[in-house]
Design a protein around this motif. Structure first.
Motif, mmCIF file in Angstrom:
data_model
loop_
_atom_site.group_PDB
_atom_site.id
_atom_site.type_symbol
_atom_site.label_atom_id
_atom_site.label_comp_id
_atom_site.label_asym_id
_atom_site.label_seq_id
_atom_site.Cartn_x
_atom_site.Cartn_y
_atom_site.Cartn_z
ATOM 1 N N SER A 141 -6.509 44.007 25.287
ATOM 2 C CA SER A 141 -6.387 42.697 25.938
ATOM 3 C C SER A 141 -6.261 42.859 27.448
ATOM 4 C CB SER A 141 -5.170 41.953 25.384
ATOM 5 O OG SER A 141 -5.332 41.642 24.017
ATOM 6 N N ILE A 142 -5.422 43.801 27.873
ATOM 7 C CA ILE A 142 -5.236 44.041 29.302
ATOM 8 C C ILE A 142 -6.522 44.564 29.929
ATOM 9 C CG2 ILE A 142 -4.004 45.472 30.990
ATOM 10 C CD1 ILE A 142 -1.573 45.296 29.090
ATOM 11 N N GLU B 258 1.114 37.859 30.783
ATOM 12 C CA GLU B 258 2.426 37.826 30.136
ATOM 13 C C GLU B 258 2.360 38.604 28.822
ATOM 14 O OE1 GLU B 258 5.711 34.631 28.358
ATOM 15 O OE2 GLU B 258 3.704 33.944 28.924
ATOM 16 N N ASP B 259 3.027 39.762 28.795
ATOM 17 C CA ASP B 259 3.116 40.572 27.577
ATOM 18 C C ASP B 259 4.400 40.173 26.859
ATOM 19 O OD1 ASP B 259 3.285 42.457 25.601
ATOM 20 O OD2 ASP B 259 3.031 44.198 26.915
ATOM 21 N N ASP B 260 4.266 39.452 25.761
ATOM 22 C CA ASP B 260 5.429 38.902 25.058
ATOM 23 C C ASP B 260 5.881 39.852 23.948
ATOM 24 O OD1 ASP B 260 7.321 36.901 24.939
ATOM 25 O OD2 ASP B 260 6.240 35.741 23.445
ATOM 26 N N CYS B 261 6.126 41.105 24.324
ATOM 27 C CA CYS B 261 6.382 42.154 23.335
ATOM 28 C C CYS B 261 7.679 41.913 22.557
ATOM 29 C CB CYS B 261 6.421 43.518 24.009
ATOM 30 S SG CYS B 261 7.674 43.712 25.288
ATOM 31 N N TYR C 217 -1.723 35.131 28.203
ATOM 32 C CA TYR C 217 -0.641 35.514 27.292
ATOM 33 C C TYR C 217 -1.185 36.507 26.270
ATOM 34 C CZ TYR C 217 3.055 34.796 23.747
ATOM 35 O OH TYR C 217 4.074 34.967 22.829
ATOM 36 N N ILE C 218 -0.523 37.658 26.114
ATOM 37 C CA ILE C 218 -1.005 38.659 25.156
ATOM 38 C C ILE C 218 0.083 39.024 24.160
ATOM 39 C CG2 ILE C 218 -2.606 39.622 26.861
ATOM 40 C CD1 ILE C 218 -0.768 42.059 27.073
ATOM 41 N N GLY C 219 -0.358 39.456 22.997
ATOM 42 C CA GLY C 219 0.552 39.914 21.954
ATOM 43 C C GLY C 219 -0.225 40.676 20.902
ATOM 44 N N SER C 220 0.492 41.262 19.936
ATOM 45 C CA SER C 220 -0.164 41.976 18.846
ATOM 46 C C SER C 220 0.721 41.926 17.615
ATOM 47 C CB SER C 220 -0.451 43.436 19.236
ATOM 48 O OG SER C 220 0.696 44.237 19.048
ATOM 49 N N PHE C 221 0.169 42.407 16.497
ATOM 50 C CA PHE C 221 0.897 42.428 15.228
ATOM 51 C C PHE C 221 1.316 43.846 14.840
ATOM 52 C CE2 PHE C 221 -1.681 38.598 15.233
ATOM 53 C CZ PHE C 221 -0.783 37.639 14.793
ATOM 54 N N VAL D 27 -4.488 35.005 25.005
ATOM 55 C CA VAL D 27 -4.676 33.568 25.183
ATOM 56 C C VAL D 27 -5.023 33.327 26.644
ATOM 57 C CG1 VAL D 27 -3.627 31.281 25.007
ATOM 58 C CG2 VAL D 27 -3.037 33.060 23.337
ATOM 59 N N VAL D 28 -6.195 32.771 26.900
ATOM 60 C CA VAL D 28 -6.688 32.631 28.269
ATOM 61 C C VAL D 28 -6.807 31.143 28.625
ATOM 62 C CG1 VAL D 28 -7.943 34.803 28.093
ATOM 63 C CG2 VAL D 28 -9.131 32.664 27.588
ATOM 64 N N PRO D 29 -6.804 30.812 29.922
ATOM 65 C CA PRO D 29 -7.045 29.417 30.330
ATOM 66 C C PRO D 29 -8.386 28.922 29.815
ATOM 67 C CG PRO D 29 -6.176 30.696 32.164
ATOM 68 C CD PRO D 29 -6.468 31.679 31.060
ATOM 69 N N THR D 30 -8.489 27.622 29.625
ATOM 70 C CA THR D 30 -9.679 27.015 29.012
ATOM 71 C C THR D 30 -10.972 27.419 29.711
ATOM 72 O OG1 THR D 30 -8.345 25.103 28.343
ATOM 73 C CG2 THR D 30 -10.735 24.823 28.350
ATOM 74 N N GLU D 31 -10.946 27.449 31.047
ATOM 75 C CA GLU D 31 -12.184 27.739 31.768
ATOM 76 C C GLU D 31 -12.651 29.187 31.598
ATOM 77 O OE1 GLU D 31 -8.825 28.190 34.850
ATOM 78 O OE2 GLU D 31 -9.335 26.936 33.115
ATOM 79 N N LEU D 32 -11.769 30.057 31.091
ATOM 80 C CA LEU D 32 -12.130 31.465 30.889
ATOM 81 C C LEU D 32 -12.487 31.772 29.442
ATOM 82 C CD1 LEU D 32 -9.339 33.264 32.987
ATOM 83 C CD2 LEU D 32 -11.676 32.737 33.693
#
Length: 496
Positions: free
Chosen positions: A205-206, A300-303, A328-332, A346-351
Protein backbone atom coordinates in the motif's frame (compact mmCIF):
# COMPACT_ATOMS: atom_id res chain seq x y z
CA UNK A 1 45.72 -8.33 14.58
CA UNK A 2 45.70 -6.74 18.04
CA UNK A 3 42.89 -4.45 19.13
CA UNK A 4 44.99 -1.28 18.79
CA UNK A 5 46.36 -2.40 15.42
CA UNK A 6 42.84 -3.14 14.16
CA UNK A 7 41.59 0.28 15.26
CA UNK A 8 44.53 2.01 13.60
CA UNK A 9 44.05 -0.02 10.40
CA UNK A 10 40.36 0.88 10.26
CA UNK A 11 40.91 4.54 11.19
CA UNK A 12 43.32 5.06 8.29
CA UNK A 13 40.85 3.60 5.78
CA UNK A 14 37.55 5.18 6.83
CA UNK A 15 36.68 8.11 4.57
CA UNK A 16 34.94 10.56 6.88
CA UNK A 17 33.88 12.95 4.14
CA UNK A 18 33.14 10.30 1.52
CA UNK A 19 29.75 9.63 -0.04
CA UNK A 20 29.66 6.02 1.14
CA UNK A 21 28.05 5.67 4.62
CA UNK A 22 30.42 4.86 7.48
CA UNK A 23 28.55 1.69 8.40
CA UNK A 24 29.01 0.39 4.83
CA UNK A 25 32.73 1.24 4.86
CA UNK A 26 33.23 -0.40 8.26
CA UNK A 27 31.33 -3.49 7.14
CA UNK A 28 33.48 -3.91 4.04
CA UNK A 29 36.74 -3.27 5.86
CA UNK A 30 36.04 -5.83 8.60
CA UNK A 31 34.83 -8.33 6.02
CA UNK A 32 38.05 -7.85 4.02
CA UNK A 33 40.19 -8.28 7.15
CA UNK A 34 38.45 -11.58 7.90
CA UNK A 35 38.64 -12.87 4.32
CA UNK A 36 42.32 -11.98 4.03
CA UNK A 37 43.20 -13.68 7.30
CA UNK A 38 44.29 -10.47 9.01
CA UNK A 39 41.52 -11.29 11.48
CA UNK A 40 41.85 -15.09 11.79
CA UNK A 41 39.25 -17.57 12.98
CA UNK A 42 38.40 -17.28 16.69
CA UNK A 43 40.06 -13.83 16.90
CA UNK A 44 38.31 -11.65 19.47
CA UNK A 45 37.09 -8.23 18.33
CA UNK A 46 37.09 -5.18 20.59
CA UNK A 47 33.76 -4.32 22.15
CA UNK A 48 31.45 -2.03 20.24
CA UNK A 49 31.92 0.59 22.95
CA UNK A 50 35.73 0.49 22.70
CA UNK A 51 35.85 0.36 18.90
CA UNK A 52 33.40 3.25 18.52
CA UNK A 53 35.46 5.34 20.94
CA UNK A 54 38.75 4.58 19.19
CA UNK A 55 37.31 5.27 15.74
CA UNK A 56 35.32 8.31 16.82
CA UNK A 57 32.04 7.06 15.33
CA UNK A 58 28.62 6.31 16.82
CA UNK A 59 28.38 3.10 18.80
CA UNK A 60 25.14 2.22 17.02
CA UNK A 61 27.06 2.21 13.74
CA UNK A 62 29.50 -0.37 15.11
CA UNK A 63 26.78 -2.57 16.62
CA UNK A 64 24.83 -2.44 13.35
CA UNK A 65 27.91 -3.65 11.45
CA UNK A 66 28.65 -6.38 14.01
CA UNK A 67 25.08 -7.65 13.79
CA UNK A 68 25.16 -7.70 9.99
CA UNK A 69 28.44 -9.65 9.99
CA UNK A 70 26.86 -12.12 12.42
CA UNK A 71 23.92 -12.60 10.07
CA UNK A 72 26.36 -13.24 7.21
CA UNK A 73 28.29 -15.81 9.27
CA UNK A 74 31.52 -13.84 9.67
CA UNK A 75 31.18 -13.19 13.42
CA UNK A 76 29.69 -15.00 16.38
CA UNK A 77 28.75 -13.49 19.75
CA UNK A 78 29.27 -15.48 22.93
CA UNK A 79 27.34 -14.26 25.93
CA UNK A 80 29.67 -12.92 28.61
CA UNK A 81 32.82 -13.40 26.50
CA UNK A 82 32.53 -11.07 23.52
CA UNK A 83 32.46 -11.16 19.73
CA UNK A 84 34.73 -13.48 17.74
CA UNK A 85 35.54 -14.28 14.12
CA UNK A 86 33.58 -17.38 13.11
CA UNK A 87 35.57 -20.56 12.47
CA UNK A 88 33.88 -20.94 9.08
CA UNK A 89 34.20 -17.32 8.03
CA UNK A 90 36.86 -17.98 5.35
CA UNK A 91 35.29 -21.19 4.07
CA UNK A 92 35.41 -21.33 0.26
CA UNK A 93 37.39 -18.07 0.22
CA UNK A 94 40.92 -19.55 -0.06
CA UNK A 95 41.52 -17.67 -3.30
CA UNK A 96 41.44 -14.32 -1.52
CA UNK A 97 44.98 -12.89 -1.65
CA UNK A 98 46.68 -11.79 1.56
CA UNK A 99 46.38 -8.08 2.18
CA UNK A 100 43.20 -7.87 0.10
CA UNK A 101 41.44 -4.56 0.77
CA UNK A 102 37.70 -4.01 1.08
CA UNK A 103 35.97 -5.50 -1.99
CA UNK A 104 33.75 -3.34 -4.17
CA UNK A 105 30.81 -5.58 -3.25
CA UNK A 106 30.41 -7.92 -0.29
CA UNK A 107 31.05 -11.47 -1.44
CA UNK A 108 27.61 -12.54 -0.23
CA UNK A 109 25.87 -9.86 -2.33
CA UNK A 110 27.12 -10.24 -5.92
CA UNK A 111 25.94 -7.68 -8.48
CA UNK A 112 23.55 -5.83 -6.16
CA UNK A 113 23.12 -2.10 -6.52
CA UNK A 114 24.01 0.23 -3.66
CA UNK A 115 20.28 0.48 -2.92
CA UNK A 116 20.01 -3.31 -2.96
CA UNK A 117 22.95 -3.74 -0.61
CA UNK A 118 21.48 -1.16 1.76
CA UNK A 119 18.12 -2.92 1.71
CA UNK A 120 19.78 -6.28 2.35
CA UNK A 121 21.90 -4.89 5.16
CA UNK A 122 18.85 -3.50 7.00
CA UNK A 123 16.64 -6.55 6.47
CA UNK A 124 15.65 -8.59 9.54
CA UNK A 125 14.38 -12.11 8.83
CA UNK A 126 13.87 -15.02 11.22
CA UNK A 127 13.09 -18.59 10.23
CA UNK A 128 11.01 -19.03 13.40
CA UNK A 129 8.29 -16.47 14.05
CA UNK A 130 5.73 -17.57 16.68
CA UNK A 131 6.95 -17.83 20.26
CA UNK A 132 8.20 -15.77 23.17
CA UNK A 133 8.50 -12.85 22.61
CA UNK A 134 8.22 -12.11 18.89
CA UNK A 135 6.24 -8.87 18.38
CA UNK A 136 3.49 -8.56 15.81
CA UNK A 137 2.66 -12.26 15.55
CA UNK A 138 -0.90 -13.36 16.49
CA UNK A 139 -1.93 -16.63 18.14
CA UNK A 140 -2.43 -18.74 15.01
CA UNK A 141 -3.75 -21.74 16.96
CA UNK A 142 -6.90 -19.76 17.90
CA UNK A 143 -7.86 -18.91 14.32
CA UNK A 144 -11.24 -20.49 13.33
CA UNK A 145 -9.86 -22.64 10.52
CA UNK A 146 -13.00 -24.78 10.22
CA UNK A 147 -15.12 -21.70 9.46
CA UNK A 148 -12.54 -20.41 6.99
CA UNK A 149 -12.30 -23.80 5.25
CA UNK A 150 -16.09 -24.04 4.99
CA UNK A 151 -16.30 -20.62 3.33
CA UNK A 152 -13.40 -21.48 1.04
CA UNK A 153 -15.00 -24.76 0.00
CA UNK A 154 -18.19 -22.88 -0.93
CA UNK A 155 -16.29 -20.66 -3.37
CA UNK A 156 -14.42 -23.59 -4.89
CA UNK A 157 -17.72 -25.34 -5.57
CA UNK A 158 -19.57 -22.24 -6.77
CA UNK A 159 -17.14 -20.69 -9.27
CA UNK A 160 -13.69 -22.35 -9.44
CA UNK A 161 -12.71 -20.67 -12.72
CA UNK A 162 -13.43 -17.21 -11.35
CA UNK A 163 -11.29 -17.53 -8.20
CA UNK A 164 -8.36 -18.90 -10.23
CA UNK A 165 -8.09 -15.72 -12.30
CA UNK A 166 -6.52 -12.34 -11.56
CA UNK A 167 -8.48 -10.15 -9.18
CA UNK A 168 -10.34 -7.23 -10.86
CA UNK A 169 -8.93 -3.68 -10.62
CA UNK A 170 -9.04 -2.54 -7.00
CA UNK A 171 -9.80 -6.03 -5.72
CA UNK A 172 -12.81 -8.29 -5.20
CA UNK A 173 -15.92 -6.08 -5.23
CA UNK A 174 -17.62 -7.74 -2.26
CA UNK A 175 -14.45 -7.44 -0.17
CA UNK A 176 -14.05 -3.74 -0.99
CA UNK A 177 -17.63 -3.19 0.17
CA UNK A 178 -17.14 -5.28 3.32
CA UNK A 179 -13.96 -3.42 4.26
CA UNK A 180 -15.68 -0.09 3.69
CA UNK A 181 -18.56 -1.07 5.97
CA UNK A 182 -16.24 -2.39 8.67
CA UNK A 183 -13.97 0.67 8.68
CA UNK A 184 -16.96 3.02 8.84
CA UNK A 185 -18.41 1.31 11.92
CA UNK A 186 -15.17 0.41 13.71
CA UNK A 187 -12.83 3.31 12.86
CA UNK A 188 -15.09 6.16 11.65
CA UNK A 189 -13.43 6.03 8.23
CA UNK A 190 -15.48 7.89 5.61
CA UNK A 191 -15.32 6.11 2.27
CA UNK A 192 -17.22 4.30 -0.44
CA UNK A 193 -16.23 0.81 -1.67
CA UNK A 194 -14.64 2.37 -4.76
CA UNK A 195 -12.12 4.18 -2.54
CA UNK A 196 -10.88 0.88 -1.05
CA UNK A 197 -7.99 -0.65 -3.01
CA UNK A 198 -7.12 -4.20 -1.96
CA UNK A 199 -3.38 -4.91 -1.70
CA UNK A 200 -1.22 -7.68 -0.28
CA UNK A 201 0.15 -5.73 2.69
CA UNK A 202 0.89 -2.36 4.26
CA UNK A 203 4.22 -2.43 2.45
CA UNK A 204 2.53 -2.69 -0.93
CA UNK A 205 0.00 0.00 0.00
CA UNK A 206 2.80 2.41 0.91
CA UNK A 207 4.79 1.55 -2.18
CA UNK A 208 1.72 2.15 -4.37
CA UNK A 209 1.19 5.58 -2.80
CA UNK A 210 4.85 6.45 -3.38
CA UNK A 211 4.68 5.35 -7.03
CA UNK A 212 1.61 7.48 -7.77
CA UNK A 213 2.12 10.55 -5.57
CA UNK A 214 5.86 11.23 -5.51
CA UNK A 215 8.93 11.54 -7.67
CA UNK A 216 12.48 10.52 -6.82
CA UNK A 217 14.04 13.01 -4.42
CA UNK A 218 10.75 14.28 -2.95
CA UNK A 219 10.81 14.90 0.80
CA UNK A 220 8.96 12.52 3.10
CA UNK A 221 8.53 12.66 6.88
CA UNK A 222 8.72 9.45 8.86
CA UNK A 223 8.32 9.04 12.61
CA UNK A 224 11.49 8.33 14.54
CA UNK A 225 11.48 5.63 15.77
CA UNK A 226 9.38 3.75 13.25
CA UNK A 227 8.76 0.21 12.04
CA UNK A 228 11.96 -1.02 10.38
CA UNK A 229 10.09 -2.92 7.63
CA UNK A 230 8.28 0.19 6.45
CA UNK A 231 11.47 2.22 6.68
CA UNK A 232 13.26 -0.26 4.43
CA UNK A 233 10.55 0.10 1.77
CA UNK A 234 10.92 3.87 1.93
CA UNK A 235 14.73 3.82 1.82
CA UNK A 236 14.58 1.81 -1.40
CA UNK A 237 12.12 4.28 -2.97
CA UNK A 238 14.52 7.09 -3.81
CA UNK A 239 12.71 9.59 -1.58
CA UNK A 240 14.51 12.00 0.73
CA UNK A 241 13.50 10.72 4.17
CA UNK A 242 13.47 12.99 7.21
CA UNK A 243 13.23 11.39 10.65
CA UNK A 244 10.81 13.36 12.83
CA UNK A 245 10.97 13.05 16.61
CA UNK A 246 7.93 11.70 18.51
CA UNK A 247 6.77 12.65 22.01
CA UNK A 248 3.87 11.57 24.21
CA UNK A 249 1.40 13.22 21.78
CA UNK A 250 2.81 11.54 18.66
CA UNK A 251 4.84 12.97 15.80
CA UNK A 252 6.37 16.29 16.88
CA UNK A 253 7.91 18.27 14.00
CA UNK A 254 10.01 21.25 15.05
CA UNK A 255 9.74 24.73 13.54
CA UNK A 256 12.74 24.00 11.37
CA UNK A 257 11.14 20.74 10.19
CA UNK A 258 7.93 22.56 9.28
CA UNK A 259 9.79 25.24 7.37
CA UNK A 260 10.29 22.73 4.52
CA UNK A 261 6.98 20.96 3.82
CA UNK A 262 7.22 17.33 2.69
CA UNK A 263 5.29 15.68 -0.10
CA UNK A 264 4.31 12.74 2.12
CA UNK A 265 3.92 12.21 5.88
CA UNK A 266 3.67 8.67 7.29
CA UNK A 267 2.21 8.35 10.80
CA UNK A 268 0.82 5.67 13.15
CA UNK A 269 -1.65 7.78 15.18
CA UNK A 270 -3.68 5.04 16.88
CA UNK A 271 -0.70 3.02 18.07
CA UNK A 272 2.76 4.41 17.45
CA UNK A 273 5.09 1.63 16.43
CA UNK A 274 7.15 0.75 18.44
CA UNK A 275 6.60 3.04 21.49
CA UNK A 276 2.82 2.64 21.63
CA UNK A 277 1.51 6.13 22.35
CA UNK A 278 -1.72 7.41 20.77
CA UNK A 279 -1.59 10.71 18.89
CA UNK A 280 -3.51 13.41 20.78
CA UNK A 281 -6.46 15.29 19.31
CA UNK A 282 -4.44 18.52 19.43
CA UNK A 283 -1.58 16.98 17.42
CA UNK A 284 -4.00 15.43 14.93
CA UNK A 285 -5.62 18.79 14.24
CA UNK A 286 -2.22 20.44 13.87
CA UNK A 287 -1.07 17.79 11.38
CA UNK A 288 -4.25 17.96 9.31
CA UNK A 289 -4.10 21.76 9.20
CA UNK A 290 -0.45 21.70 8.16
CA UNK A 291 -1.13 19.15 5.38
CA UNK A 292 -4.00 21.22 4.05
CA UNK A 293 -2.00 24.45 4.11
CA UNK A 294 1.07 22.99 2.40
CA UNK A 295 -0.64 20.43 0.12
CA UNK A 296 0.97 17.40 1.77
CA UNK A 297 -0.36 13.85 1.64
CA UNK A 298 -0.67 11.93 4.92
CA UNK A 299 -0.49 8.12 5.04
CA UNK A 300 -2.25 6.88 8.16
CA UNK A 301 -1.07 3.40 9.21
CA UNK A 302 -3.75 2.24 11.65
CA UNK A 303 -1.72 -0.72 12.91
CA UNK A 304 -3.33 -3.04 15.48
CA UNK A 305 -6.21 -0.67 16.20
CA UNK A 306 -8.45 -3.73 16.70
CA UNK A 307 -6.57 -4.59 19.88
CA UNK A 308 -7.27 -1.71 22.22
CA UNK A 309 -7.65 -2.98 25.79
CA UNK A 310 -8.86 0.06 27.70
CA UNK A 311 -10.94 2.91 26.33
CA UNK A 312 -11.93 2.99 22.66
CA UNK A 313 -9.28 4.44 20.33
CA UNK A 314 -9.78 7.92 18.97
CA UNK A 315 -11.50 8.10 15.55
CA UNK A 316 -9.21 7.67 12.59
CA UNK A 317 -7.26 10.61 11.25
CA UNK A 318 -8.97 9.97 7.91
CA UNK A 319 -12.36 10.38 9.54
CA UNK A 320 -11.31 13.80 10.88
CA UNK A 321 -9.92 14.93 7.52
CA UNK A 322 -12.18 17.40 5.74
CA UNK A 323 -9.88 18.17 2.81
CA UNK A 324 -9.05 14.75 1.35
CA UNK A 325 -5.36 14.67 2.28
CA UNK A 326 -5.27 11.37 4.21
CA UNK A 327 -4.71 7.90 2.75
CA UNK A 328 -5.65 5.20 5.25
CA UNK A 329 -3.92 1.79 5.23
CA UNK A 330 -4.35 -1.45 7.12
CA UNK A 331 -4.04 -5.22 6.78
CA UNK A 332 -5.38 -8.48 8.18
CA UNK A 333 -1.97 -10.00 8.99
CA UNK A 334 -2.21 -9.45 12.76
CA UNK A 335 -5.97 -9.63 13.19
CA UNK A 336 -6.28 -12.91 11.23
CA UNK A 337 -3.04 -14.59 10.15
CA UNK A 338 0.07 -13.31 8.29
CA UNK A 339 -0.27 -15.83 5.46
CA UNK A 340 -3.57 -14.32 4.28
CA UNK A 341 -1.54 -11.54 2.60
CA UNK A 342 -4.42 -9.10 2.25
CA UNK A 343 -4.23 -5.41 3.06
CA UNK A 344 -5.92 -2.27 1.80
CA UNK A 345 -5.47 1.41 1.16
CA UNK A 346 -8.37 3.88 1.33
CA UNK A 347 -7.71 6.82 -0.99
CA UNK A 348 -9.53 10.12 -1.68
CA UNK A 349 -12.27 9.85 -4.30
CA UNK A 350 -10.32 11.66 -7.00
CA UNK A 351 -7.47 9.11 -6.69
CA UNK A 352 -9.59 5.95 -6.60
CA UNK A 353 -9.59 5.06 -10.29
CA UNK A 354 -5.90 5.78 -10.83
CA UNK A 355 -4.92 3.71 -7.78
CA UNK A 356 -7.12 0.78 -8.84
CA UNK A 357 -5.73 0.74 -12.39
CA UNK A 358 -2.11 1.26 -11.30
CA UNK A 359 -2.35 -1.47 -8.67
CA UNK A 360 -3.56 -3.93 -11.29
CA UNK A 361 -0.99 -2.87 -13.87
CA UNK A 362 1.97 -2.95 -11.48
CA UNK A 363 1.19 -6.11 -9.53
CA UNK A 364 -1.38 -8.21 -11.43
CA UNK A 365 -3.15 -9.09 -8.21
CA UNK A 366 -4.28 -12.66 -7.57
CA UNK A 367 -5.66 -13.96 -4.27
CA UNK A 368 -9.25 -13.67 -5.47
CA UNK A 369 -10.15 -16.87 -3.61
CA UNK A 370 -8.84 -15.50 -0.30
CA UNK A 371 -10.42 -12.13 -1.02
CA UNK A 372 -13.82 -13.75 -1.60
CA UNK A 373 -13.52 -15.86 1.55
CA UNK A 374 -12.48 -12.83 3.61
CA UNK A 375 -15.46 -10.88 2.27
CA UNK A 376 -17.82 -13.56 3.61
CA UNK A 377 -15.83 -13.74 6.84
CA UNK A 378 -16.43 -10.02 7.35
CA UNK A 379 -20.04 -9.88 6.14
CA UNK A 380 -21.19 -12.84 8.22
CA UNK A 381 -19.73 -11.46 11.45
CA UNK A 382 -16.94 -13.99 11.95
CA UNK A 383 -14.22 -11.33 11.84
CA UNK A 384 -15.81 -9.21 14.57
CA UNK A 385 -16.35 -12.26 16.77
CA UNK A 386 -12.78 -13.48 16.28
CA UNK A 387 -11.27 -10.07 17.07
CA UNK A 388 -13.45 -9.77 20.18
CA UNK A 389 -12.24 -13.16 21.48
CA UNK A 390 -8.60 -12.41 20.72
CA UNK A 391 -8.82 -8.98 22.34
CA UNK A 392 -9.82 -10.63 25.63
CA UNK A 393 -7.04 -13.22 25.31
CA UNK A 394 -4.32 -10.73 24.39
CA UNK A 395 -5.34 -8.38 27.19
CA UNK A 396 -4.88 -11.21 29.68
CA UNK A 397 -1.48 -12.16 28.26
CA UNK A 398 -0.40 -8.54 28.34
CA UNK A 399 -1.31 -8.35 32.01
CA UNK A 400 0.61 -11.57 32.73
CA UNK A 401 3.71 -10.16 31.06
CA UNK A 402 3.45 -6.85 32.92
CA UNK A 403 3.07 -8.78 36.19
CA UNK A 404 6.19 -10.84 35.41
CA UNK A 405 8.17 -7.68 34.63
CA UNK A 406 7.03 -5.85 37.75
CA UNK A 407 7.67 -8.80 40.05
CA UNK A 408 11.21 -9.13 38.73
CA UNK A 409 12.18 -5.46 38.40
CA UNK A 410 9.60 -3.33 40.22
CA UNK A 411 10.23 0.32 39.38
CA UNK A 412 13.74 -0.35 38.09
CA UNK A 413 12.61 -0.58 34.43
CA UNK A 414 9.87 1.32 32.62
CA UNK A 415 7.32 -0.01 30.15
CA UNK A 416 6.54 2.34 27.24
CA UNK A 417 3.29 2.71 25.39
CA UNK A 418 -0.42 2.50 25.98
CA UNK A 419 -3.00 -0.26 26.15
CA UNK A 420 -3.05 -1.27 22.49
CA UNK A 421 -1.23 -3.62 20.14
CA UNK A 422 0.50 -6.98 20.40
CA UNK A 423 3.71 -6.03 22.20
CA UNK A 424 5.20 -4.09 25.10
CA UNK A 425 8.35 -2.00 24.85
CA UNK A 426 10.64 -2.45 27.83
CA UNK A 427 12.96 0.55 28.14
CA UNK A 428 16.51 -0.12 29.33
CA UNK A 429 19.37 2.04 30.64
CA UNK A 430 21.32 3.74 27.86
CA UNK A 431 24.47 1.75 28.63
CA UNK A 432 22.75 -1.54 27.74
CA UNK A 433 23.60 -2.68 24.21
CA UNK A 434 20.13 -3.90 23.23
CA UNK A 435 21.30 -5.55 20.01
CA UNK A 436 23.83 -7.66 21.87
CA UNK A 437 21.18 -8.42 24.47
CA UNK A 438 18.74 -9.58 21.79
CA UNK A 439 21.45 -11.72 20.18
CA UNK A 440 22.13 -13.40 23.53
CA UNK A 441 18.39 -13.95 24.06
CA UNK A 442 18.06 -15.52 20.61
CA UNK A 443 20.84 -17.96 21.52
CA UNK A 444 18.69 -19.02 24.48
CA UNK A 445 15.62 -19.48 22.26
CA UNK A 446 13.90 -16.21 23.22
CA UNK A 447 12.92 -14.02 20.23
CA UNK A 448 12.47 -10.24 20.40
CA UNK A 449 13.51 -7.02 18.65
CA UNK A 450 15.96 -4.34 19.84
CA UNK A 451 14.42 -0.88 20.20
CA UNK A 452 17.52 0.90 18.86
CA UNK A 453 17.08 -0.71 15.43
CA UNK A 454 13.80 1.20 14.97
CA UNK A 455 15.53 4.60 15.01
CA UNK A 456 16.59 6.28 11.81
CA UNK A 457 18.38 9.14 13.55
CA UNK A 458 20.99 6.98 15.25
CA UNK A 459 22.17 9.70 17.62
CA UNK A 460 18.66 9.82 19.12
CA UNK A 461 18.25 6.06 19.57
CA UNK A 462 17.25 4.55 22.87
CA UNK A 463 17.92 1.14 24.39
CA UNK A 464 15.10 -1.32 24.93
CA UNK A 465 13.39 -4.46 23.69
CA UNK A 466 10.00 -5.17 22.09
CA UNK A 467 8.28 -8.07 23.84
CA UNK A 468 5.41 -9.61 21.90
CA UNK A 469 2.87 -11.51 23.99
CA UNK A 470 0.12 -12.46 21.53
CA UNK A 471 1.73 -15.70 20.34
CA UNK A 472 2.90 -16.89 23.79
CA UNK A 473 0.72 -19.27 25.77
CA UNK A 474 -0.43 -18.16 29.21
CA UNK A 475 1.71 -20.74 30.99
CA UNK A 476 4.84 -19.94 28.96
CA UNK A 477 4.96 -16.18 29.62
CA UNK A 478 6.48 -16.19 33.10
CA UNK A 479 9.16 -18.91 32.55
CA UNK A 480 10.12 -17.38 29.19
CA UNK A 481 10.47 -13.94 30.73
CA UNK A 482 12.52 -15.32 33.63
CA UNK A 483 14.88 -16.95 31.11
CA UNK A 484 15.26 -13.60 29.37
CA UNK A 485 15.62 -11.72 32.67
CA UNK A 486 18.53 -13.96 33.71
CA UNK A 487 20.31 -12.80 30.54
CA UNK A 488 19.23 -9.18 30.99
CA UNK A 489 20.59 -9.06 34.55
CA UNK A 490 24.12 -9.53 33.20
CA UNK A 491 23.66 -6.54 30.88
CA UNK A 492 22.26 -4.35 33.67
CA UNK A 493 25.59 -4.44 35.50
CA UNK A 494 27.14 -1.22 34.21
CA UNK A 495 30.76 -1.59 33.19
CA UNK A 496 33.09 1.38 33.50
Amino acid sequence: MATTALSDWLAHRLERSGEKPLYRQLHQLLQAAILSGALPSRAKLPSSRLLSAELGIARNTVTQVFEQLMLEGYLVATSGRGTFVSEGAREDQSAEPAGHEAPTLPSTLPNLSERGRRLYADAVVFERQPGAFMPGVPDLARFPTRTWNRLQKKHWQRSPEKVLNYAPPGGHAQLRSAISDYLHSARSVRCSPSQVIVTTSNHQSIDLAIQLLTDAGDLMWIEDPSYWGTRNVLQASGLALKAIHVDDDGIAPSKSDMATPPKLILVTPTHHYPLGMEMSIHRRKMLLGYADEHNCWIIEDDCNSEFKYGTKPLPSLQGMDGTGKVLYIGSFSSSLFPGVRIGYIVVPTELAQSFAIASTDLDREGQELHQAVLADFLDEGYFTSHVRRMRVLYKWRRELLILAINERYGNQLRIAGGDVGLHLTLLLPSYVDDKRLVSAAHSAGILMRPLSSYFMGREESASGVLLGYACVSDTAIRPAFNTFADILDRFLVKAY
